[in-house]
Scaffold this motif. Structure first.
Motif, PDB file in Angstrom:
ATOM      1  N   VAL A 193      -0.768  -3.259  -1.545  1.00 62.93           N
ATOM      2  CA  VAL A 193      -1.896  -3.258  -1.245  1.00 62.93           C
ATOM      3  C   VAL A 193      -2.792  -3.534  -2.617  1.00 62.93           C
ATOM      4  O   VAL A 193      -2.177  -3.669  -3.697  1.00 62.93           O
ATOM      5  CB  VAL A 193      -2.382  -1.793  -0.971  1.00 62.93           C
ATOM      6  CG1 VAL A 193      -1.402  -1.111   0.326  1.00 62.93           C
ATOM      7  CG2 VAL A 193      -2.002  -0.712  -1.981  1.00 62.93           C
ATOM      8  N   PRO A 194      -4.093  -4.020  -2.439  1.00 61.12           N
ATOM      9  CA  PRO A 194      -4.799  -4.109  -3.702  1.00 61.12           C
ATOM     10  C   PRO A 194      -4.797  -2.798  -4.633  1.00 61.12           C
ATOM     11  O   PRO A 194      -4.585  -1.857  -4.198  1.00 61.12           O
ATOM     12  CB  PRO A 194      -6.299  -4.375  -3.259  1.00 61.12           C
ATOM     13  CG  PRO A 194      -6.019  -4.955  -1.908  1.00 61.12           C
ATOM     14  CD  PRO A 194      -4.909  -4.194  -1.200  1.00 61.12           C
ATOM     15  N   SER A 195      -4.560  -3.251  -6.002  1.00 60.28           N
ATOM     16  CA  SER A 195      -4.361  -2.323  -6.850  1.00 60.28           C
ATOM     17  C   SER A 195      -5.722  -1.171  -6.899  1.00 60.28           C
ATOM     18  O   SER A 195      -5.501  -0.069  -7.096  1.00 60.28           O
ATOM     19  CB  SER A 195      -4.439  -2.707  -8.206  1.00 60.28           C
ATOM     20  OG  SER A 195      -3.218  -3.652  -8.499  1.00 60.28           O
ATOM     21  N   SER A 196      -7.052  -1.827  -6.614  1.00 61.80           N
ATOM     22  CA  SER A 196      -8.198  -0.887  -6.506  1.00 61.80           C
ATOM     23  C   SER A 196      -8.105   0.085  -5.245  1.00 61.80           C
ATOM     24  O   SER A 196      -8.871   1.073  -5.331  1.00 61.80           O
ATOM     25  CB  SER A 196      -9.401  -1.759  -6.428  1.00 61.80           C
ATOM     26  OG  SER A 196      -9.261  -2.606  -5.376  1.00 61.80           O
TER      27      SER A 196
ATOM     28  N   PHE B  46      -2.092   8.079  -4.263  1.00 58.29           N
ATOM     29  CA  PHE B  46      -2.580   8.088  -2.681  1.00 58.29           C
ATOM     30  C   PHE B  46      -3.423   6.986  -2.578  1.00 58.29           C
ATOM     31  O   PHE B  46      -4.194   6.306  -3.556  1.00 58.29           O
ATOM     32  CB  PHE B  46      -3.003   9.347  -2.522  1.00 58.29           C
ATOM     33  CG  PHE B  46      -4.302   9.877  -3.694  1.00 58.29           C
ATOM     34  CD1 PHE B  46      -5.472   9.507  -2.969  1.00 58.29           C
ATOM     35  CD2 PHE B  46      -3.886  10.490  -4.746  1.00 58.29           C
ATOM     36  CE1 PHE B  46      -6.464   9.642  -3.945  1.00 58.29           C
ATOM     37  CE2 PHE B  46      -5.133  10.760  -5.461  1.00 58.29           C
ATOM     38  CZ  PHE B  46      -6.434  10.327  -5.137  1.00 58.29           C
ATOM     39  N   VAL B  47      -3.546   6.685  -1.406  1.00 56.38           N
ATOM     40  CA  VAL B  47      -4.654   5.824  -0.763  1.00 56.38           C
ATOM     41  C   VAL B  47      -5.395   6.486   0.342  1.00 56.38           C
ATOM     42  O   VAL B  47      -5.127   7.734   0.798  1.00 56.38           O
ATOM     43  CB  VAL B  47      -4.116   4.516  -0.398  1.00 56.38           C
ATOM     44  CG1 VAL B  47      -3.063   3.899  -1.242  1.00 56.38           C
ATOM     45  CG2 VAL B  47      -3.087   4.875   1.073  1.00 56.38           C
ATOM     46  N   TYR B  48      -6.453   6.035   0.503  1.00 55.68           N
ATOM     47  CA  TYR B  48      -7.445   6.607   1.572  1.00 55.68           C
ATOM     48  C   TYR B  48      -7.251   5.960   2.991  1.00 55.68           C
ATOM     49  O   TYR B  48      -7.386   4.573   2.955  1.00 55.68           O
ATOM     50  CB  TYR B  48      -8.838   6.752   1.375  1.00 55.68           C
ATOM     51  CG  TYR B  48      -9.102   7.757   0.196  1.00 55.68           C
ATOM     52  CD1 TYR B  48      -9.073   8.978   0.592  1.00 55.68           C
ATOM     53  CD2 TYR B  48      -9.113   7.175  -1.075  1.00 55.68           C
ATOM     54  CE1 TYR B  48      -9.088   9.997  -0.435  1.00 55.68           C
ATOM     55  CE2 TYR B  48      -9.358   8.441  -1.976  1.00 55.68           C
ATOM     56  CZ  TYR B  48      -9.364   9.756  -1.716  1.00 55.68           C
ATOM     57  OH  TYR B  48      -9.889  10.649  -2.760  1.00 55.68           O
TER      58      TYR B  48
ATOM     59  N   ALA C 158       3.532  -1.751   6.651  1.00 50.60           N
ATOM     60  CA  ALA C 158       3.036  -2.997   6.683  1.00 50.60           C
ATOM     61  C   ALA C 158       1.761  -2.861   7.670  1.00 50.60           C
ATOM     62  O   ALA C 158       2.241  -2.285   8.871  1.00 50.60           O
ATOM     63  CB  ALA C 158       3.804  -4.035   6.944  1.00 50.60           C
ATOM     64  N   GLY C 159       0.543  -3.301   7.689  1.00 45.33           N
ATOM     65  CA  GLY C 159      -0.386  -3.557   8.619  1.00 45.33           C
ATOM     66  C   GLY C 159      -1.333  -2.335   8.593  1.00 45.33           C
ATOM     67  O   GLY C 159      -2.220  -2.088   9.398  1.00 45.33           O
ATOM     68  N   THR C 160      -0.830  -1.084   8.031  1.00 48.36           N
ATOM     69  CA  THR C 160      -1.679  -0.005   7.828  1.00 48.36           C
ATOM     70  C   THR C 160      -2.858  -0.302   7.219  1.00 48.36           C
ATOM     71  O   THR C 160      -2.910  -0.809   6.105  1.00 48.36           O
ATOM     72  CB  THR C 160      -0.969   1.165   7.280  1.00 48.36           C
ATOM     73  OG1 THR C 160       0.078   1.521   7.876  1.00 48.36           O
ATOM     74  CG2 THR C 160      -1.993   2.618   6.934  1.00 48.36           C
ATOM     75  N   LYS C 161      -4.127   0.046   7.667  1.00 47.35           N
ATOM     76  CA  LYS C 161      -5.502  -0.419   6.856  1.00 47.35           C
ATOM     77  C   LYS C 161      -5.730   0.811   5.816  1.00 47.35           C
ATOM     78  O   LYS C 161      -5.718   2.040   6.494  1.00 47.35           O
ATOM     79  CB  LYS C 161      -6.630  -0.626   8.058  1.00 47.35           C
ATOM     80  CG  LYS C 161      -6.334  -1.770   8.759  1.00 47.35           C
ATOM     81  CD  LYS C 161      -7.568  -1.998   9.847  1.00 47.35           C
ATOM     82  CE  LYS C 161      -7.522  -3.110  10.474  1.00 47.35           C
ATOM     83  NZ  LYS C 161      -6.507  -3.738  10.868  1.00 47.35           N
ATOM     84  N   VAL C 162      -6.079   0.653   4.817  1.00 43.07           N
ATOM     85  CA  VAL C 162      -6.530   1.567   3.790  1.00 43.07           C
ATOM     86  C   VAL C 162      -7.891   1.285   3.476  1.00 43.07           C
ATOM     87  O   VAL C 162      -8.272   0.148   3.514  1.00 43.07           O
ATOM     88  CB  VAL C 162      -5.534   1.557   2.717  1.00 43.07           C
ATOM     89  CG1 VAL C 162      -4.209   1.850   3.028  1.00 43.07           C
ATOM     90  CG2 VAL C 162      -5.444   0.484   2.107  1.00 43.07           C
TER      91      VAL C 162
END
Length: 662
Positions: free
Chosen positions: A563-566, A576-578, A608-612
């Motif tokens: 995922v993008p590092s930001s 964690f991610v949101y 894969a494919g999960t939107k964050v």
């Protein structure tokens, strides 16, 4: 719209216009860093027009908003946002993550030579100039060789002399005389031993001869005594017969008187003969003439008496008288024979005894001589041993002298060769510090990586000063040296790939980490470690001393979930991610692998494919006081840590700002 964003920022003093050069640096529409963001079919043209419009107004805040929106593809959000909180979403997907360490480096030639003459002398020729290209082995300068050649000739003569002396001593000529003395003495001992054997044999023979002589003498003496006894016995018998004849006849009386006279004369003659013989055995100085005269007179008397007896016998019985006469003569002969035998026997015994005595004396002398000769052999052998020891020490001394002379000659020959200074490498002459007529001192030369490199991997022929008679720099290979922090050096390993961007150049040069320093340099309490990068190939446009930005790829993961590092937030050790569920952000724990400037690897907790959520554009810009919250902010920054660099490690797509994270 700009006014709305300005009101959300709470920054009233932003009045400067957007610089044109920054607008022109915005990413093109096909910039791949914008891939993965949800956006409308034409978001890029829209936010480009928006930024150019904002750039015509005053206000620094508008510039920040425009650049951030352009770098993260917020054009999608501008076309799809609703009245509810506005979010930028991205999908987890497969990609390549590169984790890097960046540092400023200095480019240097990998092979340099600082050259000095290895011997002293006067410079007679300088064959190169500054800026000249030289080949390996090319002559740079020459010293006047005359004094060096003279010294070499003298050393050659010294070597010849030392070799000659060594050869002479090794031949053992000084031992020839003592060795000859030993040989002579040993030969003499052998002769004396032979003489002793001969003398012992002679003694034995003489003793045997004496025994034989004594035996023979006994036999001859017995025979003579027997003959005399027989003659005397016969004379007695015949005299008895004659006496009987005389008693029977008057004529026998005269015959008896004649015989008596003859007997007396014969007795006197025997005495005279004996006296003469005794005198002859040991003649006095006056000689034996009186004894000879007496013997002659007695012989005359015997002759006369014999004549008278013969005359008187004419009338007597011829047979008896003749017999008596013969008997008397036989007695005389036997007496003389006995005496002669006794004398000869005594002489033979004396001769044999003298031979034994002589042989015994010769043997004693030979034994004494043998002892002397054996002592001489021992003495001569000791002398030879001493001479051999002395000669061995002399040979060792000669060998040491020869070795020293040869070493001196070798140094002299080396000096003659070193009068010509050549370059061991090909390159460019960057310094010439001698001229014809200068007195050059012997010095050391260095070859390899320059001494300014704190992690030099080159070789050095000697340790000398940095300044030499000539300095050569090779342009065939380069290194880049940099310093990294103690936190970063632990991530770097020899062999890591490196990207170098020289100052003032847009071309990337590649290399690999060739060495890592293990001793830190401390400045103002900050420890840094040296890193050396070997530049691959011979790229153009590199010059010794220029700077270059080095990016070391310390970790790379290909075909991994990213995922993008930001989008990744970290609090303590938890990441964690949101995710957006029911219009709200929901925290979702993940395990982070490699962390790159653009992408971060997710090893677990996400599919894969999960939107964050990449960003919540409805949230106000952080003032930096709560930068570790990891939420809000603008696309491309680490969870609100825009200006102070805190928050998750990452880089926004295309925005040109790097956030290394906290």
């Amino acid at each position: 719209m700009a006014e709305e964003l300005a009101s959300q920022s709470g920054s009233p003093d932003i009045t400067e216009p957007l610089p044109v050069e920054q607008i022109s640096d915005l990413p093109p529409d096909d910039d791949p860093t914008l891939d993965g963001l949800e956006r409308s079919p034409q978001p890029r043209a829209l936010y480009r027009r928006m930024l150019r419009s904002v750039g015509r107004h005053k206000g620094r805040f508008f510039l920040v908003i425009a650049v951030v929106l352009a770098g993260t593809g917020v054009g999608t959000w501008l076309l799809t946002r609703s009245s509810s909180p506005d979010y930028v979403l991205t999908s987890a997907g497969t990609g390549t993550v590169q984790q890097t360490v960046s540092a400023t480096s200095t480019v240097e030639a990998a092979n340099q030579a600082t050259l000095n003459f290895a011997t002293s002398g006067t410079v007679s020729a300088v064959d190169v100039a500054v800026g000249q290209q030289v080949a390996a082995g090319q002559t740079l300068a020459t010293l006047d060789p005359s004094s060096l050649q003279a010294a070499m000739a003298q050393d050659q003569a010294q070597v010849s002399s030392a070799q000659s002396k060594l050869t002479s001593d090794e031949s053992g000529q000084s031992l020839s005389s003592p060795q000859q003395a030993v040989t002579t003495a040993e030969q003499q001992v052998t002769l004396e031993k032979q003489q002793i054997v001969a003398d012992q044999t002679a003694i034995g023979n003489a003793q045997t001869n004496l025994t034989a002589t004594q035996a023979a003498n006994a036999v001859s003496l017995a025979q003579a005594q027997n003959s005399l006894s027989d003659a005397q016995s016969k004379l007695s018998t015949d005299e008895a017969t004659l006496a009987a004849c005389q008693a029977a006849s008057s004529s026998c009386s005269a015959l008896a008187a004649d015989e008596a006279a003859l007997s007396a004369a014969e007795s006197a003659l025997a005495s005279a003969v004996s006296a003469y013989n005794t005198c002859e055995a040991s003649p006095p100085p006056s000689g034996c003439s009186s004894e000879l005269t007496s013997e002659g007179n007695d012989q005359t008397t015997v002759t006369n008496d014999e004549a008278k007896l013969s005359s008187d016998q004419a009338g007597v019985v011829a047979g008896d008288e003749t017999t008596v006469t013969n008997d008397q003569q036989a007695v005389q002969v036997d007496q003389l024979s006995l005496e002669s035998t006794e004398i000869k026997n005594a002489q033979a015994v004396t001769s044999d005894q003298q031979a034994i005595a002589n042989a015994q004396q010769t043997l004693a002398n030979a034994q004494v001589t043998l002892q002397d000769d054996e002592s001489a052999v021992t003495t001569d052998q000791t002398a030879v041993g001493q001479d051999q020891g002395t000669l061995g020490a002399q040979v060792q001394a000669d060998e040491a002298s020869l070795a020293s002379a040869e070493l001196t000659l070798s140094n002299a020959e080396k000096g003659v060769k070193e009068a010509t200074l050549t370059t061991p490498i090909a390159g460019t002459v960057v310094a010439v510090n001698v001229a014809v007529g200068n007195n050059a001192s012997a010095g050391n030369s260095t070859l390899g990586v320059p001494s300014s490199s704190s992690s030099s991997s080159g070789s050095s022929s000697n340790t000398g000063s940095s300044s030499g008679a000539f300095e050569i720099v090779s342009s065939s290979s380069f290194i880049a040296t940099a310093s990294v922090s103690s936190a970063d050096v632990s991530q770097i390993a020899v062999g890591d790939q490196v990207q170098l961007v020289p100052s003032g150049s847009a071309t990337t040069v590649y290399g690999t980490v060739s060495s890592l320093g293990i001793v830190a340099s401390v400045s103002s309490g900050v420890a840094t470690f040296p890193v050396t990068v070997a530049v691959t190939g011979t790229p153009s446009g590199l010059y010794s001393g220029m700077t270059a930005q080095a990016t070391v790829i310390v970790l790379q993961r290909s075909n991994v979930l990213t995922v993008p590092s930001s989008a990744v937030h970290t609090v303590g050790t938890a990441s964690f991610v949101y995710e957006l569920k029911g219009g709200k952000e929901v925290r979702h724990s993940v395990t982070v692998g490699a962390v790159g400037t653009t992408l971060t690897q997710i090893t677990s907790g996400l599919e894969a494919g999960t939107k964050v959520v990449l960003a919540n554009l409805s949230q106000s810009i952080s003032n930096g006081s709560n930068s570790n919250s990891g939420r809000g902010g603008f696309p491309g920054f680490g969870g609100g840590g825009v200006f102070n660099g805190s928050g998750p490690r990452g880089i926004g797509p295309g925005n040109g700002f790097v956030n290394t994270g906290g």
